[in-house]
Design an enzyme around this catalytic site. Structure first.
Site, PDB file in Angstrom:
ATOM      1  N   PRO A 132     102.729   5.035  24.181  1.00  0.00           N
ATOM      2  CA  PRO A 132     103.717   4.351  24.468  1.00  0.00           C
ATOM      3  C   PRO A 132     104.285   3.661  22.953  1.00  0.00           C
ATOM      4  O   PRO A 132     104.965   2.814  22.778  1.00  0.00           O
ATOM      5  CB  PRO A 132     103.289   3.135  25.209  1.00  0.00           C
ATOM      6  CG  PRO A 132     101.664   2.943  24.891  1.00  0.00           C
ATOM      7  CD  PRO A 132     101.382   4.360  24.367  1.00  0.00           C
ATOM      8  N   ASP A 133     103.600   4.135  21.864  1.00  0.00           N
ATOM      9  CA  ASP A 133     103.785   3.455  20.492  1.00  0.00           C
ATOM     10  C   ASP A 133     105.383   3.201  20.022  1.00  0.00           C
ATOM     11  O   ASP A 133     105.764   2.426  19.485  1.00  0.00           O
ATOM     12  CB  ASP A 133     103.232   4.450  19.410  1.00  0.00           C
ATOM     13  CG  ASP A 133     102.021   3.411  18.981  1.00  0.00           C
ATOM     14  OD1 ASP A 133     101.683   2.553  19.193  1.00  0.00           O
ATOM     15  OD2 ASP A 133     101.483   4.176  17.753  1.00  0.00           O
ATOM     16  N   HIS A 134     106.187   4.162  20.701  1.00  0.00           N
ATOM     17  CA  HIS A 134     107.464   4.194  20.176  1.00  0.00           C
ATOM     18  C   HIS A 134     108.293   3.850  21.028  1.00  0.00           C
ATOM     19  O   HIS A 134     109.649   4.078  20.986  1.00  0.00           O
ATOM     20  CB  HIS A 134     107.791   5.689  19.777  1.00  0.00           C
ATOM     21  CG  HIS A 134     106.461   6.180  18.921  1.00  0.00           C
ATOM     22  ND1 HIS A 134     106.633   6.120  17.581  1.00  0.00           N
ATOM     23  CD2 HIS A 134     105.398   6.846  19.224  1.00  0.00           C
ATOM     24  CE1 HIS A 134     105.401   6.565  16.912  1.00  0.00           C
ATOM     25  NE2 HIS A 134     104.753   7.216  17.944  1.00  0.00           N
ATOM     26  N   ALA A 135     107.840   2.915  21.884  1.00  0.00           N
ATOM     27  CA  ALA A 135     109.109   2.303  22.683  1.00  0.00           C
ATOM     28  C   ALA A 135     108.592   0.989  23.146  1.00  0.00           C
ATOM     29  O   ALA A 135     109.102  -0.064  22.855  1.00  0.00           O
ATOM     30  CB  ALA A 135     109.108   2.895  24.004  1.00  0.00           C
ATOM     31  N   PRO A 186     107.456  -1.523  19.846  1.00  0.00           N
ATOM     32  CA  PRO A 186     108.607  -2.000  19.036  1.00  0.00           C
ATOM     33  C   PRO A 186     109.875  -2.853  19.693  1.00  0.00           C
ATOM     34  O   PRO A 186     110.373  -3.836  18.971  1.00  0.00           O
ATOM     35  CB  PRO A 186     109.193  -0.633  18.549  1.00  0.00           C
ATOM     36  CG  PRO A 186     108.389   0.370  19.254  1.00  0.00           C
ATOM     37  CD  PRO A 186     107.231  -0.327  19.710  1.00  0.00           C
TER      38      PRO A 186
END
Lengths: 377, 405
Positions: free
Chosen positions: B173-176, B179
């Site tokens: 889930p790093d990119h949702a 951030p």
């Protein structure tokens, strides 16, 4: 008087029921007055949650609609529309969703609330050949490209669990709406934000789109050629752990070998060989096939808790693969008082409930149970 | 459009890698001035992350970096030097927001912790994004993006079936979750400051933030005392609901029947009047009981067709369906993304023209036009002389001493 919170004084008229309902909840938790505007039979998520014969609560309904209120307005009737128009006059945000009332009447909504940010969320956005196409969580994860990237080589693409299309769409919608609100409060004019769930998902593919554009390679779900042999899920004595131990990542690999050395484990004989320092070779299927049995032979003697303790002590990137019930008992989350108790009348007793996604040094985050139909709070 | 909605807001941005810079990028796209403070002694690892234009490595050639840093200004400062740290503090004094995603204690060791910076700028908004939070028994656990999905249950739930977790790869889930929770929190803090004059510290534990993304499952487990099932591509209430193999290499289509009408439409599109007529399949419960049989029937039908054809036929019939799109499919063949003008091409001095995704929404009917990512240190001179008011001589002297790089 209640202390000021970030969205104190902000009124959100909320007609979302799926893709947008976490977005409006985020505003509600930080002080906005979020009012679900519901037809007499309720918005679609309420109809689903409260349908006769359903024998267990709809947990999603409680989660997504916490911190909100509810009013009933029949927008098919003149009186209902008049009341909406009155409410809209001093609303700051109107949140619409395809498939709910007023989604096809953005121009009329704008007329009633020219000062407001009107956000509409939909599966594919406004316009384009798929504007009206049927959709679902699974289908959007496929259309947005994230299902393709998830799963094992040789097996089908796999969707992410627990309605991630809703979560992804909602956080983008919330941020875009907050940006527009910041401007509307400065400049005095509203905006229309048209959020496409497909685009939100396609915006969350790490570097896959650039990999195709710049190097003409398709990022594949197996991670072949990108993920290290040590980056995966492995079985231990009482469950599974995740490990990431490429030599490029801090001291994780060195520490792992040192630990094996201390315990004189036979797997060290293979891992001590020169080829395990070759980054490219470590990404091959051959390396992966070699790594797993040797590493599992090593960690098979430890429980997840013991491995977590070793990971902390030795600075190895390794963590238990938690089941959902394990997360409820996570000692770090308990220490940080992450969970709260939610006294939602839909449940037999107050239950452990996810807390704030961010801790703020000012006391501004709070939540309350999802409203009954027409519960103005 | 080039929105200036955040005009006048400045970030001293110390975030690096994936999640942190993605969260501050959106502010740059909306007109805030994001000063990306970076150093060659420890460059942003994503500057060295694939892909590179034509596969040729270089500090300014990463497409991964490009996608996380549009519109930012790069200020190169060596934070290992006392004078470099002094410059960083001076930038903070001229900023509204300070952001970082280092491990716990790293900023404090540099003298850039919240308590230190509050003395320089009392109303500063301070965003920290450590993985497991700033304090507590596991706060020093080292991790990567996939660690977050392991610890939050997301990895366990991403499974083909019971007790067979696969997890998302490094893409989620790093990119949702992190951030965008971070960006939302900063926007809230900005409004709070506007009304109260007070700044605040935002301690975003990436694990707590991501746990909210599995919130409904956590509530279910807490209220029922049971582990939610790992359902893969299937639904707990409906069938057929899965990903099916199509004609072609690694070609798939997703089909989700979530009602009686859709079921009849699907059976009709497949030409299976025998199934449409069966009484036992008229309810969701009946179809769920026959899930294996229905999936076999659908799979036999899709196997002889390509995924675009299947999805098109079913969309016309009112059934939720889509090709399982790869990155290439999205860029080269997706008619919806193309029609909405999702793709932007930006020129760059070293990479040349490259493709970018627009922010995933239109505002007032227009796309947010992006500005390209900065070269390493591209704006150092501009910011030091402009924002900090240093003389040319002083900048030259700092540069000669290796402070600016």
């Amino acid at each position: 008087m209640e202390a000021f919170r970030p969205y104190t004084g902000i009124r959100v008229l909320d007609l979302t029921y799926n893709l947008g309902r976490y977005a409006t909840r985020l505003f509600g938790d930080l002080g906005a007055e979020v009012v679900r505007v519901e037809p007499p039979e309720g918005l679609p998520d309420r109809r689903r949650a409260e349908q006769p014969g359903r024998n267990s609560p709809d947990y999603g309904f409680s989660f997504f609609n916490a911190s909100k209120r509810s009013v009933v307005l029949d927008l098919a009737a003149a009186a209902g529309r008049e009341t909406f128009a009155t409410m809209a006059r001093d609303a700051h945000i109107v949140f619409l969703e395809r498939g709910a009332p007023l989604a096809d009447e953005i121009a009329w909504v704008r007329e009633q609330a020219p000062q407001a940010v009107v956000t509409i969320v939909s599966p594919y956005g406004l316009g384009g050949p798929w504007e009206g196409a049927a959709a679902s969580d699974l289908v959007l994860q496929a259309a947005g490209g994230i299902a393709w990237m998830t799963g094992r080589d040789g097996e089908p693409p796999l969707r992410l669990p627990v309605d991630q299309s809703v979560m992804i769409t909602s956080v983008y919608a919330a941020v875009a709406t907050a940006m527009c609100l910041f401007d509307a409060e400065t400049g005095g004019t509203g905006h229309v934000v048209d959020v496409s769930a497909q685009e939100c998902i396609a915006h969350s593919l790490q570097n896959a789109l650039q990999v195709w554009d710049l190097e003409q390679r398709v990022s594949h779900r197996a991670g072949e050629g990108t993920r290290d042999a040590s980056e995966d899920i492995y079985a231990c004595k009482d469950g599974k752990v995740f490990l990431a131990s490429p030599p490029t990542l801090g001291i994780s690999w060195k520490q792992l070998l040192a630990w094996m050395g201390e315990t004189s484990h036979p797997s060290l004989e293979e891992f001590g060989k020169e080829r395990w320092l070759d980054r490219r070779w470590r990404q091959t299927a051959e390396a992966k096939a070699l790594f797993r049995p040797l590493f599992e032979a090593f960690i098979g003697q430890y429980t997840r808790d013991e491995l977590l303790a070793e990971a902390l002590k030795r600075k190895v990137v390794m963590a238990p693969v938690a089941r959902i019930t394990d997360v409820l008992g996570d000692r770090q989350l308990a220490y940080r008082k992450y969970f709260i108790q939610m006294d939602d009348p839909r449940f037999e007793r107050p239950v452990q409930f996810p807390g704030a996604p961010y801790k703020m040094s000012e006391p501004v985050w709070a939540t309350s149970p999802a409203p009954a139909l027409g519960d103005r709070g | 459009m080039r929105p200036d909605f955040l005009r006048g807001i400045r970030f001293a941005d110390f975030t690096w890698a994936g999640a942190g810079p993605f969260g501050t990028k959106v502010f740059a796209d909306f007109g805030a001035e994001i000063l990306k403070v970076e150093s060659m002694t420890r460059p942003d690892p994503v500057r060295r992350g694939v892909p590179y234009k034509d596969g040729i490595a270089g500090i300014n050639r990463s497409g991964y970096f490009a996608s996380r840093n549009t519109g930012k200004k790069s200020v190169a400062i060596n934070l290992k030097e006392p004078d470099g740290l002094e410059l960083a503090r001076a930038l903070v004094a001229q900023s509204d927001v300070v952001s970082n995603n280092f491990g716990p204690g790293a900023m404090e060791r540099l003298g850039l912790g919240y308590d230190d910076l509050k003395k320089i700028k009392p109303d500063i908004i301070y965003l920290a994004m450590p993985m497991y939070g700033e304090d507590g028994p596991f706060s020093s656990l080292l991790g990567v993006g996939m660690t977050i999905s392991a610890v939050t249950g997301l990895m366990w739930m991403t499974a083909y079936g019971p007790n067979d977790p696969v997890g998302p790869g490094t893409h989620y889930p790093d990119h949702a979750a992190n951030p965008y929770h971070a960006a939302f929190a900063v926007l809230a803090a900005l409004r709070y400051r506007r009304h109260t004059g007070r700044g605040m510290k935002i301690d975003l534990s990436q694990i707590e933030s991501t746990a909210n993304f599995v919130g409904p499952a956590l509530v279910e487990a807490a209220a029922s005392g049971r582990e939610p099932p790992q359902t893969g591509n299937r639904s707990r209430e409906h069938a057929p609901h899965n990903v099916f193999r199509c004609q072609g290499d690694d070609a798939w289509v997703a089909i989700a029947v979530e009602g009686d009408a859709e079921w009849l439409a699907l059976a009709g599109a497949m030409g299976r009047q025998d199934l449409a007529g069966r009484a036992d399949l008229r309810s969701a419960a009946g179809r769920l009981a026959a899930v294996a049989e229905l999936e076999a029937a659908v799979g036999a039908w899709t196997a002889e067709r390509n995924p675009v054809e299947v999805a098109g036929l079913l969309q016309q019939a009112g059934v939720a369906a889509a090709r399982v799109a790869s990155s290439r499919d999205l860029i080269e063949e997706d008619p919806q993304l193309a029609a909405r003008g999702y793709w932007q091409t930006l020129d760059h001095p070293e990479i040349g023209p490259a493709l970018f995704t627009s922010p995933p929404y239109a505002i007032d009917g227009e796309r947010v036009e992006l500005k390209r990512q900065p070269l390493f240190g591209e704006h150092t001179h501009e910011i030091l002389t402009g924002v900090l008011g240093l003389s040319e001589e002083r900048v030259k002297e700092l540069n000669d001493r290796g402070i600016l790089g």
